[in-house]
Scaffold this motif. Structure first.
Motif, PDB file in Angstrom:
ATOM      1  N   GLY A 741       0.941  -0.772  -0.050  1.00  0.00           N
ATOM      2  CA  GLY A 741      -0.048   0.133  -0.284  1.00  0.00           C
ATOM      3  C   GLY A 741       0.642   1.363  -0.287  1.00  0.00           C
ATOM      4  O   GLY A 741       0.443   1.863  -0.642  1.00  0.00           O
ATOM      5  N   VAL A 742       1.968   1.010   0.541  1.00  0.00           N
ATOM      6  CA  VAL A 742       2.542   2.043   0.856  1.00  0.00           C
ATOM      7  C   VAL A 742       3.588   2.550  -0.568  1.00  0.00           C
ATOM      8  O   VAL A 742       3.425   3.625  -0.952  1.00  0.00           O
ATOM      9  N   LEU A 743       3.692   1.770  -0.941  1.00  0.00           N
ATOM     10  CA  LEU A 743       4.876   2.226  -2.351  1.00  0.00           C
ATOM     11  C   LEU A 743       3.850   2.043  -3.364  1.00  0.00           C
ATOM     12  O   LEU A 743       4.427   3.069  -4.307  1.00  0.00           O
ATOM     13  N   TRP A 744       2.826   1.456  -4.217  1.00  0.00           N
ATOM     14  CA  TRP A 744       1.567   1.977  -4.423  1.00  0.00           C
ATOM     15  C   TRP A 744       1.280   3.767  -4.849  1.00  0.00           C
ATOM     16  O   TRP A 744       1.650   3.790  -5.304  1.00  0.00           O
ATOM     17  N   ARG A 745       1.499   3.934  -3.499  1.00  0.00           N
ATOM     18  CA  ARG A 745       1.426   5.193  -2.559  1.00  0.00           C
ATOM     19  C   ARG A 745       2.059   6.197  -3.255  1.00  0.00           C
ATOM     20  O   ARG A 745       2.084   7.109  -3.888  1.00  0.00           O
ATOM     21  N   GLN A 746       3.776   5.746  -3.798  1.00  0.00           N
ATOM     22  CA  GLN A 746       4.739   6.175  -3.710  1.00  0.00           C
ATOM     23  C   GLN A 746       5.090   6.074  -5.077  1.00  0.00           C
ATOM     24  O   GLN A 746       5.294   6.829  -5.610  1.00  0.00           O
ATOM     25  N   LEU A 747       4.888   4.828  -5.548  1.00  0.00           N
ATOM     26  CA  LEU A 747       4.610   5.317  -7.703  1.00  0.00           C
ATOM     27  C   LEU A 747       3.421   5.770  -7.758  1.00  0.00           C
ATOM     28  O   LEU A 747       3.755   6.278  -8.841  1.00  0.00           O
ATOM     29  N   GLY A 748       2.255   6.434  -7.203  1.00  0.00           N
ATOM     30  CA  GLY A 748       1.882   7.020  -7.472  1.00  0.00           C
ATOM     31  C   GLY A 748       0.489   6.367  -8.625  1.00  0.00           C
ATOM     32  O   GLY A 748      -0.103   6.931  -9.539  1.00  0.00           O
ATOM     33  N   LEU A 749       0.201   4.951  -8.040  1.00  0.00           N
ATOM     34  CA  LEU A 749      -1.181   4.026  -8.742  1.00  0.00           C
ATOM     35  C   LEU A 749      -2.477   4.886  -7.964  1.00  0.00           C
ATOM     36  O   LEU A 749      -3.347   4.405  -8.844  1.00  0.00           O
ATOM     37  N   HIS A 750      -2.298   5.558  -6.891  1.00  0.00           N
ATOM     38  CA  HIS A 750      -3.342   6.340  -6.724  1.00  0.00           C
ATOM     39  C   HIS A 750      -4.211   7.763  -7.387  1.00  0.00           C
ATOM     40  O   HIS A 750      -5.275   7.734  -7.422  1.00  0.00           O
ATOM     41  N   MET A 752      -3.892   8.445 -11.278  1.00  0.00           N
ATOM     42  CA  MET A 752      -3.312   7.599 -12.471  1.00  0.00           C
ATOM     43  C   MET A 752      -3.924   8.506 -13.920  1.00  0.00           C
ATOM     44  O   MET A 752      -5.240   9.203 -13.223  1.00  0.00           O
ATOM     45  N   GLN A 753      -2.887   9.137 -13.967  1.00  0.00           N
ATOM     46  CA  GLN A 753      -3.319   9.820 -15.959  1.00  0.00           C
ATOM     47  C   GLN A 753      -3.836   8.796 -17.203  1.00  0.00           C
ATOM     48  O   GLN A 753      -2.340   8.043 -17.346  1.00  0.00           O
ATOM     49  N   ALA A 776       4.787  11.988 -12.837  1.00  0.00           N
ATOM     50  CA  ALA A 776       6.101  12.058 -12.235  1.00  0.00           C
ATOM     51  C   ALA A 776       7.133  10.778 -12.069  1.00  0.00           C
ATOM     52  O   ALA A 776       8.364  10.930 -11.407  1.00  0.00           O
ATOM     53  N   ARG A 777       6.285   9.567 -12.870  1.00  0.00           N
ATOM     54  CA  ARG A 777       7.515   8.439 -12.963  1.00  0.00           C
ATOM     55  C   ARG A 777       7.472   7.848 -14.654  1.00  0.00           C
ATOM     56  O   ARG A 777       7.057   8.579 -15.529  1.00  0.00           O
ATOM     57  N   GLU A 778       8.063   7.271 -14.850  1.00  0.00           N
ATOM     58  CA  GLU A 778       8.470   7.262 -16.448  1.00  0.00           C
ATOM     59  C   GLU A 778       7.456   5.305 -16.723  1.00  0.00           C
ATOM     60  O   GLU A 778       7.480   4.934 -17.758  1.00  0.00           O
ATOM     61  N   VAL A 779       7.472   5.051 -16.088  1.00  0.00           N
ATOM     62  CA  VAL A 779       5.883   4.063 -16.157  1.00  0.00           C
ATOM     63  C   VAL A 779       4.750   3.914 -16.756  1.00  0.00           C
ATOM     64  O   VAL A 779       4.627   5.127 -16.111  1.00  0.00           O
ATOM     65  N   GLY A 780       4.624   3.304 -17.101  1.00  0.00           N
ATOM     66  CA  GLY A 780       2.630   3.064 -17.551  1.00  0.00           C
ATOM     67  C   GLY A 780       2.158   2.511 -18.393  1.00  0.00           C
ATOM     68  O   GLY A 780       3.102   1.202 -18.338  1.00  0.00           O
ATOM     69  N   GLU A 805      10.184  -0.034 -16.100  1.00  0.00           N
ATOM     70  CA  GLU A 805      10.489  -1.646 -15.450  1.00  0.00           C
ATOM     71  C   GLU A 805       9.548  -1.525 -13.948  1.00  0.00           C
ATOM     72  O   GLU A 805       9.672  -0.253 -12.987  1.00  0.00           O
ATOM     73  N   TRP A 806       8.826  -2.078 -14.080  1.00  0.00           N
ATOM     74  CA  TRP A 806       7.383  -2.025 -13.439  1.00  0.00           C
ATOM     75  C   TRP A 806       8.148  -3.138 -11.993  1.00  0.00           C
ATOM     76  O   TRP A 806       8.393  -4.185 -11.767  1.00  0.00           O
TER      77      TRP A 806
END
Length: 956
Positions: A741-750, A752-753, A776-780, A805-806
């Motif tokens: 849950g913490v890591l998902w928020r850090q990645l910004g999955l909550h 998504m654009q 702010a992330r390069e993954v998509g 890189e997921w």
């Protein structure tokens, strides 16, 4: 002796001794023919802010307490409008400076006047005992102005001799209770701190010649089928058991043929201990507990604990439980296949053990001892390794053992919980082993097992439990020879726990593994007029552990959570599996009983509807045996229909804990597979101004977004990967490196654009190309929506390709759409009736189900992801029918995942004008990382290429 004139905070409150004036502990029994008077009810009450804010004059006769408040005893004053409760998991809510406590020490003075009943025996004809079954945290007691003593040990019974002080009328009982005392250092259990007189207060007549104490020894020899009974008493008497023809003197053994007591067949024999002054009823269960061949054995057979940890709790009365609540707990346990309870982390109300005797539960009876807060200082100054505290520890051990020693359900004594190690624990273990050779001793906190008869752990991972079962865990030589018990596992906080079935498979694969106890039984939510249920921090506590107190298999109102339904299925005592050549394999997973108490039924279902059913003849298999039973011929295959068979094991007759027909276990398996109906493209998209039509559907031509199907308006669908994080997603703070849950928020999955790349309406398909990514992330996630239609139905095929890189799994993968608020009735063919997730779906039965949208929500005290139905073939809602290829997860709610995610209480959720529907190709597992391990690797939802389809239509 007259009442003293002052009490200071440095007096008995901070004395490490167990108290003074109380009688030695003795066996508890519910009744005898001696007189008794309950002093429960309304008491006068005065709350002071400190231990020495008031003198003792209130205890004197004639004191006018007319302007005092009133409280109910049993009860906690902080739950009756006087002060506030405090919740901490293990941190002491006061400075750690043993044995000292704060000057600000809420102190409750209690007064109760009473007259003796007219039929009370002559005061010259014997003594009387004043009994307190539970007071938190320490108390001083006066009767008719005389100071009779003080005590500590909140969940333990204390008695005082008072016969010489009683009067026929106008007796005044005064009790001063302090919230904090030296005893509080020994009671740092994970629960609310709730001061008060919270268990029964009783006056007992003790006739001359009555037994002060007695010990029922009732063993069973499984090789001869005989039981040996001996009742030791401090006074001479006779023991009679009419059903066995027993009439012997106390202290004299007798051996007779008996039916043994087990949790599966709790045979009790009614007897009487008659002394010169009293007749005491006995409920005798014959059983023998021993450690043999490295295993915990009862009556010559090893046990497999399918247990729970049970705190005492009621959402309005706290730990002040009435008989109906205790019975409700036992009945719920039995009806959910639970066979054992650990009384975490203190001896329960004694009446609860009577119920365990009667209905059948194995009990680990735990001492009222925990010093967990000392872990914050590396266990420095821990009372259990300080000789000054040993008398208090021995007093607690003795009060548990002596009170509960005559209960056949109690098979293990526990020294306490999370108290480190030390000389005091060794002294307790040595005393218990010497006093009672008929039971084993448990303690989890010593990895060397110096003082215990079993190796116990908390929250060991599946892999570690497997290694222990294989004998690869190492440790001392003694530990390697001992049986293993997971005294706490599968932390049932919020949505979960996950992985129960995986644990159970490991338990059953290795003899050394003798099961475990899920943490815990019930959420400790306090009913609140504005919040629904309150948890830590809701009362303004400076120090608290939030909703960590809500980690049970029951909601605070005792409604079973999906976790309890799952646990019932996982531990069911009869396993039913599809076998070869039209058979079903039935395995008896009881430890003792055969299957003669069960009746079996079969049913064939076509597309979720029963088409044929009947009874099934299954032999009365002995414990551990299996048999392949021939099933009736399945119905004729009907083309594309899916046929499944369900076999159920039901109670064949009424029992004390459930009626005839109660489902004990079930199994379901496929007979013919599902064949999805193809949707052949027969229509082409047509663009008109700002719209694109394709069969029954209308799209926004600019965005490619679907706006209606057959006149049913909707919002979306579009890719969704976020879920309101569960307590297990968020994990415990000490697991910071792996908390998804913490890591998902850090990645910004909550947050998504969605970027629109193209809307292509050529040929037979409408194709919408997008990229979904966090800021702010390069993954998509490269996401393509391809729409086709046969003129009546609309197919959506979603293709997802990760970019970059997921390193994390996804919370969910699917689409979300919105329907009007009028969409309410939900019908579906798939798993149900309740929620399920990848590692919590053992209890999900494939059938046809129906619910209202509000009924699909699971009311976790802290709102979080909930309500998904698994293995859904199709669902109908709001005038739409949605079919999935392959099967999918379905969720519907009246708020978004983002709104659910920000809510602290259910009352924060306000229905909107949209029903939000998730159609998920995948869900990440649940696990139990709120305290235990996270999901197993096979339940991870990895970010990898995926394709899935849904077919939308409007039913006629």
């Amino acid at each position: 002796m007259s009442a003293r004139t002052s009490v200071t905070a440095t007096d008995y409150v901070e004395d490490v001794s167990p108290g003074s004036g109380a009688l030695p502990p003795r066996a508890w029994y519910a009744s005898s023919d001696a007189a008794s008077l309950s002093l429960n009810g309304s008491w006068r009450f005065r709350l002071s802010p400190t231990a020495d804010a008031q003198d003792d004059s209130f205890a004197e006769q004639g004191y006018d307490a007319g302007d005092w408040a009133q409280v109910t005893v049993p009860g906690h004053w902080v739950l009756q409008g006087h002060g506030s409760p405090v919740y901490t998991n293990h941190l002491y809510p006061f400075p750690v400076d043993p044995p000292h406590v704060p000057t600000d020490n809420p102190t409750g003075d209690h007064l109760r006047s009473f007259d003796l009943p007219e039929d009370w025996p002559d005061l010259d004809g014997g003594g009387a005992v004043l009994r307190f079954d539970g007071v938190e945290s320490c108390a001083r007691v006066w009767l008719n102005g005389t100071d009779i003593g003080e005590f500590k040990g909140s969940r333990l019974a204390h008695e005082f001799a008072v016969g010489h002080l009683l009067r026929p009328a106008g007796n005044v009982l005064a009790v001063r209770v302090h919230q904090w005392s030296a005893g509080s250092y020994l009671e740092d259990q994970d629960q609310w701190w709730l001061p008060g007189v919270f268990r029964d207060v009783t006056l007992l007549h003790r006739p001359a010649g009555s037994a002060l104490d007695f010990f029922v020894h009732a063993s069973y020899d499984h090789t001869t089928g005989e039981g040996t009974l001996r009742v030791d008493s401090d006074v001479d008497g006779r023991v009679t058991v009419p059903d066995l023809g027993v009439d012997v003197a106390t202290g004299e053994p007798v051996t007779v043929p008996v039916e043994p007591w087990t949790a599966e067949s709790p045979r009790l024999y009614d007897g009487v201990l008659a002394t010169e002054g009293e007749r005491i009823p006995l409920r005798i269960g014959f059983r023998t507990v021993r450690l043999a061949d490295g295993l915990i054995q009862v009556n010559g057979r090893p046990l497999l604990f399918k247990g729970v940890n049970r705190h005492e709790w009621h959402p309005e009365r706290g730990r002040a439980l009435d008989p109906a609540t205790m019975l409700a707990d036992v009945l719920l346990m039995k009806r959910h296949n639970i066979n054992a309870v650990r009384t975490s982390h203190y001896p329960p109300h004694p009446a609860f053990l009577d119920l365990c005797d009667e209905y059948g539960l194995w009990v680990i009876d735990e001492c009222d001892l925990e010093t967990h807060g000392f872990t914050e200082q590396g266990w420095r100054d821990n009372p259990v390794d300080d000789d000054r505290w040993t008398p208090a520890l021995l007093d607690r051990a003795a009060r548990m053992v002596e009170r509960d020693k005559n209960h056949p359900s109690v098979v293990v004594w526990s020294l306490g919980n999370e108290a480190g190690t030390g000389r005091g624990l060794t002294a307790m273990a040595e005393w218990i082993h010497a006093r009672d050779t008929s039971r084993l001793v448990h303690y989890e906190g010593d990895p060397d097992c110096r003082d215990t008869d079993m190796y116990a752990r908390m929250y060991a991972s599946h892999a570690e439990v497997e290694r222990i079962g294989q004998g690869l865990d190492g440790g001392t030589r003694k530990r390697r020879r001992l049986p293993f018990v997971l005294c706490e596992y599968a932390h049932a906080m919020g949505n979960g726990p996950g992985g129960l079935a995986d644990y159970q498979r490991i338990f059953e694969a290795h003899d050394r593994l003798q099961g475990g106890f899920v943490w815990e039984w019930i959420d400790h939510g306090i009913r609140h007029p504005e919040l629904g249920y309150a948890y830590g921090g809701d009362f303004g506590e400076e120090l608290h552990d939030s909703n960590f107190v809500c980690d049970g298999l029951l909601f605070p109102d005792r409604e079973p959570s999906p976790g309890l339904v799952e646990y019932k299925k996982v531990i069911e005592p009869v396993r039913i599996e599809g076998g070869p050549d039209g058979t079903v394999r039935v395995t008896n997973r009881y430890d003792f009983a055969d299957l003669s108490a069960l009746a079996f039924t079969w049913s064939y279902e076509r597309d979720g509807e029963s088409v044929e059913s009947g009874t099934l003849s299954v032999p009365a298999l002995a414990a551990g045996e299996s048999a392949d039973v021939k099933l009736p011929q399945p119905p004729e295959d009907r083309g594309d229909a899916e046929t499944r068979c369900t076999v159920r094991a039901l109670l064949a007759a009424d029992t004390a804990w459930a009626p005839r027909g109660h489902v004990v276990g079930w199994g379901q398996f496929a007979v013919t597979p599902r064949t999805p109906v193809p949707v052949a493209p027969a229509e082409r998209p047509v663009r008109t101004d700002d719209r694109i039509t394709l069969g029954p559907a209308v799209f926004d031509a600019r965005t490619g977004r679907l706006t209606s199907i057959g006149g049913v308006e909707l919002t979306g669908p579009r890719l969704d990967v976020w879920r309101a994080t569960t307590d297990n997603d968020d994990g415990a703070p000490w697991q910071s490196d792996t908390r998804h849950g913490v890591l998902w928020r850090q990645l910004g999955l909550h947050r998504m654009q969605h970027r629109l790349d193209a809307v292509e309406s050529g040929g037979e398909a409408l194709t919408v190309r997008t990229r979904v990514a966090p800021a702010a992330r390069e993954v998509g996630l490269d996401t393509v929506y391809r729409w086709t239609s046969d003129g009546h139905r609309l197919r959506l095929t979603v293709s997802v390709t990760p970019e970059g890189e997921w390193k994390l799994p996804l919370p969910r993968l699917g689409v979300r759409l919105g329907l009007p608020a009028s969409a309410d009735l939900v019908r579906w063919f798939g798993g149900g009736p309740g929620e399920a997730y990848p590692d919590t779906k053992s209890a999900s039965l494939v059938s046809r189900w129906e619910s209202r949208v509000d009924g699909m929500q699971t009311p976790y005290v802290r709102p979080q992801e909930n309500g998904a139905r698994a293995d859904v073939r199709w669902v109908e809602l709001g005038g739409l029918r949605i079919e999935g290829e392959p099967e999918f997860w379905f969720t519907a709610r009246r708020w978004t995942a983002e709104q659910l995610d920000t809510a602290a209480h259910l009352t924060d959720l306000t229905p909107g004008d949209t029903v939000w529907v998730n159609l998920d190709h995948g869900q990440h597992g649940i696990g139990s990382q709120s305290c235990g391990p996270g999901p197993l690797p096979q339940y991870f939802l990895h970010a990898e290429p995926a394709e899935f389809s849904f077919v939308f239509s409007v039913p006629d």
